[in-house]
Design a protein around this motif. Sequence first.
Motif, mmCIF file in Angstrom:
data_model
loop_
_atom_site.group_PDB
_atom_site.id
_atom_site.type_symbol
_atom_site.label_atom_id
_atom_site.label_comp_id
_atom_site.label_asym_id
_atom_site.label_seq_id
_atom_site.Cartn_x
_atom_site.Cartn_y
_atom_site.Cartn_z
ATOM 1 N N ALA A 1 -4.039 3.603 6.141
ATOM 2 C CA ALA A 1 -5.575 3.765 5.735
ATOM 3 C C ALA A 1 -5.877 2.730 4.738
ATOM 4 C CB ALA A 1 -5.923 5.086 5.470
ATOM 5 N N GLU A 2 -4.888 2.483 3.634
ATOM 6 C CA GLU A 2 -5.310 1.687 2.923
ATOM 7 C C GLU A 2 -5.238 0.025 3.387
ATOM 8 O OE1 GLU A 2 -5.884 0.197 -1.510
ATOM 9 O OE2 GLU A 2 -6.580 1.681 -0.086
ATOM 10 N N GLU B 1 -1.583 7.558 5.194
ATOM 11 C CA GLU B 1 -2.371 7.026 3.999
ATOM 12 C C GLU B 1 -2.383 5.465 3.718
ATOM 13 O OE1 GLU B 1 -4.678 8.408 2.751
ATOM 14 O OE2 GLU B 1 -4.542 10.708 3.293
ATOM 15 N N ARG C 1 -8.503 -0.392 5.154
ATOM 16 C CA ARG C 1 -9.504 -0.673 4.246
ATOM 17 C C ARG C 1 -9.609 -2.259 3.626
ATOM 18 N NH1 ARG C 1 -10.417 -1.603 -0.914
ATOM 19 N NH2 ARG C 1 -8.190 -1.356 -1.395
ATOM 20 N N SER D 1 -2.035 9.075 -2.573
ATOM 21 C CA SER D 1 -3.053 9.688 -2.037
ATOM 22 C C SER D 1 -2.618 10.922 -1.260
ATOM 23 C CB SER D 1 -3.581 8.756 -0.967
ATOM 24 O OG SER D 1 -4.433 7.628 -1.524
ATOM 25 N N THR E 1 0.894 -1.204 0.007
ATOM 26 C CA THR E 1 0.018 0.023 -0.055
ATOM 27 C C THR E 1 0.841 1.408 0.077
ATOM 28 O OG1 THR E 1 -0.107 0.117 2.423
ATOM 29 C CG2 THR E 1 -1.607 -1.392 1.144
ATOM 30 N N SER F 1 -12.917 2.717 5.432
ATOM 31 C CA SER F 1 -11.963 3.584 4.808
ATOM 32 C C SER F 1 -11.984 4.853 6.168
ATOM 33 C CB SER F 1 -12.144 4.104 3.439
ATOM 34 O OG SER F 1 -12.080 3.499 2.485
#
Length: 274
Positions: free
Chosen positions: A252-253, A249, A256, A110, A103, A262
């Motif tokens: 966060a991925e 970020e 998810r 992002s 990620t 998310s």
Amino acid sequence: MSDDLYAVVGNPISHSKSPKIHSLFASQTGEAVDYTAIQAPEDGFRETVSEFFARGGKGLNVTVPFKEQAWAMADRRAARAEKAGAANTLYRDSDGQLVADNTDGQGLVSDLTANHGLDLAGLNILVLGAGGAVRGVLGPILSRRPARLVIANRTVAKADALVALFADEAGDTELAACGFEQPTQPFDLIINGTSASLKGDLPPLAPSVIGSDTVVYDMMYSATTTTFNQWALDQGASRAIDGLGMLVEQAAESFRIWRGVSPQTDAVIKTLRE
């Protein structure tokens, strides 16, 4: 009912911000997540991973120096991890297979686009370094269709190898390799993917690669301006961004992928800055 187990594995690991980041995500989303840090012995990563999943663990983040090992031990890999040759996210699928993902590139893109308002399409981009960190982000950068992407490295052969590896993803983007000293024209965006900043060093770049509109991004982060970003600002760069947003970020991925939710990242980035 107990919370689901997640962790970050590395060596060393005490400095990791991942437990803080994921606990903030969990409280924000109401997800039942218990996230810790595990220091694996340098010769015991595979055993550490197997033991974690054997005791019911749901997902792992992987950091230095184990990303290549995580990639190698997976039963199957997401396409972006396959190309990166490294994985920072592991989980078991419904069949019990160990799946590897990466990620990092999504995290970088992002941060640049969502958090800093940069549209990468049509840009002239210089990427410094040709190691695992750079290999992990090239695919997601190329997917945004910059006009030109130049990979500069001390050993040009390593940069050439990345050009060959990602040629099939370049599309209309001009993809090139060179040494650190060779570029002399200004770029729209310069991404430092070397670890030089951690040691207070700089790649031997010509100051002329920095123009008045150049944005620089150091994939490293620190409480103060990184060595590379300070150098770029001294040469007249318009903006300098560090890698803290990328760290949040990419987390966060991973969140998810594991939870199907998310999280919002801006408040978490702000909390870590403070």
